[in-house]
Design an enzyme around this catalytic site. Structure first.
Site, PDB file in Angstrom:
ATOM      1  N   ASP A   1      75.293 113.076  98.395  1.00  0.00           N
ATOM      2  CA  ASP A   1      75.499 112.168  97.221  1.00  0.00           C
ATOM      3  C   ASP A   1      74.818 111.071  97.062  1.00  0.00           C
ATOM      4  OD1 ASP A   1      76.703 115.373  96.457  1.00  0.00           O
ATOM      5  OD2 ASP A   1      78.703 113.582  95.651  1.00  0.00           O
TER       6      ASP A   1
ATOM      7  N   TRP B   1      78.078 118.237 107.005  1.00  0.00           N
ATOM      8  CA  TRP B   1      78.496 117.585 105.965  1.00  0.00           C
ATOM      9  C   TRP B   1      80.393 117.381 107.269  1.00  0.00           C
ATOM     10  CZ3 TRP B   1      84.269 117.655 104.552  1.00  0.00           C
ATOM     11  CH2 TRP B   1      84.024 116.699 103.706  1.00  0.00           C
TER      12      TRP B   1
END
Length: 552
Positions: free
Chosen positions: A144, A168
């Site tokens: 993001d 991630w």
């Protein structure tokens, strides 16, 4: 991006790395300790992506924990290295996961032989799919966009970043800056984890000379924290009163703060499960709950995330990113149009109406820049999808941002929609006309009625696009676009409503992505593609194509 990579490459000229030949102190079947002397600037940790994360506690000379990391340390093969900065002598307390019966004895892991000491970390690009004019991290994982703001002629982009691998994990705020929204310069890490948790998504506002960041501390529970920068957003000092907002909701995150000139208060909106909660404040520290929005409105196929709330013309727009639940699976950006009085958002559409900002598979976590000039509402998105973001065929880095886009408002059949156009900065990099598509180009297609567009290469890989004027739809088929093998969710056909006729299409091609815009802003579609060689053939039926270089 070319400028960024040149800058970074010049700053990290190759230097000889020294093999560390670490001798681990194996304490058990899954546990080892390693003592590291300073000597060099970095310890380069070898990563093997198929392995499970090893949990690493980094201790200083007083055996105080200064950092916690999760790194996929190499067991039998090295995919790449990641840097751990050595500010002092350290003790690494490492716990491995997984079944030792299949991976072997800890003492025999290849990571101990391959660890390197080095004064530099080489970030020279090794990826053929790295975009040329989209923002990417120089290495590691990105998702993001966070905390974006404009101040003193500079656009600031923070982002969810893993400095210790290209999947991630280890969420921190990475940071890049730009003077033109196209060419980005990497900055040092902005905000790192603490004992409240890792650093999830959030926002920044400017308050006088200060830049104030709001972010989610993701620990045992998700709470909201604040940090202040006195140097224009380069470094932050965390607020001693953190956390500033707490809740018993399991998904409570992504605060977006802004000054509400009409109500003369600071507002903050954040996601809580499948609703958005709105707060107000006079000092940015003490926040009062005002209302919630979301019950029965829009799509509820997944968790609501990354909200934004702003005014365009006389309408208020509430962005709501959702995962899963997107129109073609996985993550996507929906939005609502209505009114906001500083306390409550009221949607003007019927509850079951769902409006998507982008009808591709790879457009998520859309948020806007705070304080953009000329009252522009400029947004960036994360150009990927949670269904396969960890598996896309790159390793030095993963994920890029969309090109910058300006938002507006239009009406169609009594409904109000958000228009999306390439930001004016994209015209500034439009170069000379060329005869064939390249891996980095803009294609403008004038259409009269229905049209089909085929992009292909000599290997037979192709992307098919179809505009149906009668049905008022635009579709993109990437099922034969190149490498689609890494995920069953990747090959697909995406289809968008056009809300009227299309007169001109603008296609932005950049090595691993295609972004298709109706030039009036009524339709946009963003899809990743991974061709084994660039598309250099275009066939258009029902229209005329003009191809432009992109000046990188």
């Amino acid at each position: 991006m070319k400028k960024l990579m040149t800058t970074i490459a010049a700053a990290v000229l190759m230097a000889t790395s020294v093999q560390a030949q670490v001798q681990p102190n194996v304490l058990g079947e899954n546990h080892a300790m390693v003592r590291v002397e300073q000597g060099k600037k970095y310890l380069l940790l070898p990563v093997q992506e198929k392995e499970e994360n090893a949990h690493i506690a980094v201790l200083n000379g007083k055996n105080e924990m200064v950092k916690r990391l999760n790194v996929r340390l190499a067991v039998d093969k090295v995919d790449y290295f990641v840097p751990l900065e050595l500010n002092q002598a350290m003790l690494l307390d490492i716990t491995f996961q997984g079944d030792r019966r299949t991976t072997g004895a800890v003492k025999d892991f290849v990571c101990w032989k391959e660890i390197k000491h080095s004064d530099t970390f080489d970030t020279t690009n090794r990826e053929k799919f790295r975009p040329a004019y989209h923002h990417t991290p120089v290495y590691g994982w990105m998702n993001d966009p966070n905390g974006m703001f404009y101040k003193d002629g500079v656009w600031h982009l923070y982002y969810q970043f893993n400095p210790y691998g290209s999947q991630w994990e280890n969420m921190t705020w990475g940071h890049s800056t730009s003077k033109d929204l196209i060419h980005w310069e990497a900055q040092p890490l902005a905000i790192e984890s603490d004992w409240l948790g890792t650093i999830f998504s959030g926002s920044c506002v400017t308050n006088g000379n200060d830049v104030v960041a709001f972010y989610t501390s993701a620990g045992h529970h998700q709470t909201q924290s604040m940090a202040v920068s006195k140097d224009g957003g380069l470094t932050f000092e965390k607020f001693s009163g953190n956390p500033i907002l707490t809740s018993d909701a399991p998904d409570f995150r992504d605060p977006k703060a802004f000054w509400n000139e009409e109500a003369k208060v600071w507002n903050l909106i954040l996601a809580a499960g499948q609703e958005m909660r709105i707060y107000s404040s006079k000092d940015l520290k003490a926040w009062k709950y005002e209302s919630s929005f979301g019950k029965e409105y829009g799509n509820h196929g997944g968790v609501w995330e990354c909200p934004d709330l702003f005014k365009i013309d006389n309408k208020w727009v509430l962005l709501c990113n959702i995962n899963p639940g997107g129109p073609f699976g996985g993550s996507a950006t929906q939005y609502f149009v209505g009114d906001f009085d500083g306390k409550k958002f009221t949607c003007e559409s019927m509850p079951k109406v769902t409006k998507w900002m982008d009808y591709g598979k790879d457009h998520y976590a859309t948020v806007s820049f705070y304080n953009a000039p000329a009252n522009r509402r400029v947004v960036l998105a994360w150009m990927s999808n949670w269904q396969y973001a960890n598996q896309v065929p790159t390793k030095q880095f993963r994920s890029a941002n969309s090109i910058p886009r300006d938002l507006g408002i239009f009406k169609y059949n009594e409904e109000t929609y958000v228009s999306v156009k390439p930001s004016e900065e994209m015209l500034a990099v439009r170069g000379q006309k060329i005869k064939k598509p390249t891996e980095t180009c803009e294609i403008v297609i004038d259409v009269k009625g229905s049209a089909t567009i085929e992009l292909s290469n000599a290997k037979g890989e192709q992307v098919m696009m179809n505009y149906d004027a009668q049905k008022q739809t635009f579709s993109m088929d990437r099922t034969k676009s190149g490498d689609v093998s890494f995920s069953e969710a990747f090959p697909c056909v995406t289809t968008a409503p056009t809300y009227g006729s299309i007169r001109q299409l603008r296609l932005f091609i950049d090595r691993c992505s295609i972004e298709a815009f109706d030039s009036d802003g009524k339709m946009v579609m963003t899809n990743l593609v991974f061709p084994n060689e660039p598309y250099n053939i275009i066939k258009v039926k029902g229209g005329k194509a003009t191809i432009f270089e992109i000046n990188k």
